[in-house]
Design an enzyme around this catalytic site. Structure first.
Site, PDB file in Angstrom:
ATOM      1  N   ASP A  31       0.850  -1.192   0.000  1.00 37.62           N
ATOM      2  CA  ASP A  31       0.000   0.000   0.000  1.00 37.62           C
ATOM      3  C   ASP A  31       0.884   1.239   0.000  1.00 37.62           C
ATOM      4  OD1 ASP A  31      -2.019   2.009   0.626  1.00 37.62           O
ATOM      5  OD2 ASP A  31      -3.251   0.375   1.422  1.00 37.62           O
ATOM      6  N   TYR A 139     -13.175   5.696 -14.461  1.00 35.80           N
ATOM      7  CA  TYR A 139     -12.935   4.717 -13.391  1.00 35.80           C
ATOM      8  C   TYR A 139     -13.557   3.369 -13.755  1.00 35.80           C
ATOM      9  CZ  TYR A 139     -13.712   2.194  -9.052  1.00 35.80           C
ATOM     10  OH  TYR A 139     -13.778   1.217  -8.097  1.00 35.80           O
TER      11      TYR A 139
END
Length: 304
Positions: A31, A139
């Site tokens: 991450d 998206y």
């Protein structure tokens, strides 16, 4: 099993990490914490702070040799995808392709992908996995293109996969800033005695699915639904007006929301069939909206 969780510090990813730990698996976190938070993660979990596009990500595969990749990391803002489609595609498409290549190279047994109901676009129908895909945002397009790469890696290199198309996920730890979902945003605004904004007339509907149910879907995908696309939703829809009424009542914050114009890229209605999830993934939601909202409101109240 050793499981690489990209986006493991995020709202859904951190819940998934807790679920995997409870089931005896060893999660490895990747991450960059642009959306996730380090404090979301349990103590002692192996965590690599890397951008998805960094060449250093390959070192993680080489060192850790994960059995499974659960790919949740993404640029998730529809608004940002419209503002900068190139960045959206770089993270969501190229990032996915690089992970797929490393998965093949280092012998990953399965690739589990977090996709979105945004791939379907606008329709009033109950959506099945066979419904037409026509995204209205970059998206949604980036998720659909990623799905195509995953399927091609499956047929070309024999990499098993499961693609999970999420409805609108909500629950504890969801961000309540601009990147958050409508439920967390409404709750935080009501707790702050602010007037929530509803874009459009509020009759638009969403299929809201609780985050623990989504984490469990990923867990079940380890052993089920090979090379399948699966909707993860509640087979129901709730209008934004009704959602506001439920939350304002639970928080004892009566008032009228601020109605503003509709936003580009927003879908009017979303209602996902979960029949295939029940049949092939052996999954069904354990939380209805009322139960899920109670737990979510309790979390934000305790945090306030």
């Amino acid at each position: 099993m050793k499981i690489l969780v990209t986006g493991g510090g995020g709202f859904i990813g951190s819940q998934l990490v807790e679920t995997l730990l409870a089931e005896g698996h060893t999660p490895i976190i990747l991450d960059n914490f642009s959306n996730g938070r380090k404090e979301n993660l349990p103590e002692g979990v192996i965590c690599y702070r890397r951008n998805l596009l960094s060449d250093k990500v390959e070192r993680i595969f080489k060192k850790e040799k994960p059995d499974i990749v659960m790919h949740l990391a993404a640029q998730v803002s529809v608004a940002k995808s419209l503002e900068n489609p190139a960045d959206d595609a770089a993270v969501n498409v190229l990032g996915t392709v690089k992970l797929l290549g490393y998965s093949v190279k280092y012998g990953v047994k399965k690739f589990i992908f977090s996709s979105s109901s945004a791939v379907y676009g606008t329709t009033d129908e109950v959506l099945t996995e066979e419904s037409a895909t026509s995204p209205i945002s970059f998206y949604g397009t980036s998720k659909l293109v990623s799905e195509s790469y995953i399927k091609l890696f499956g047929t070309s290199y024999g990499l098993p996969y499961t693609i999970l198309r999420y409805a609108n996920v909500y629950g504890p730890k969801q961000r309540s800033d601009g990147e958050g979902g409508v439920i967390s945003i409404f709750i935080q605004q009501l707790l702050n005695n602010e007037t929530p904004v509803i874009y459009g007339d509020g009759t638009q509907t969403r299929d809201f699915v609780y985050v623990e149910d989504v984490a469990r879907a990923n867990l079940l995908a380890i052993d089920n639904a090979n090379n399948e696309i699966i909707n993860i939703g509640t087979n129901s829809q709730t209008s934004i007006n009704l959602l506001y009424t439920l939350l304002s009542s639970k928080l004892d914050k009566p008032g009228t929301p601020d109605y503003q114009g509709t936003r580009d890229g927003d879908i009017k209605h979303s209602h996902l069939s979960n029949a295939k999830a029940l049949d092939i993934l052996k999954w069904e939601p354990q939380y209805d909206l009322i139960k899920g909202l109670e737990k979510t409101v309790e979390y934000f109240r305790d945090k306030a």
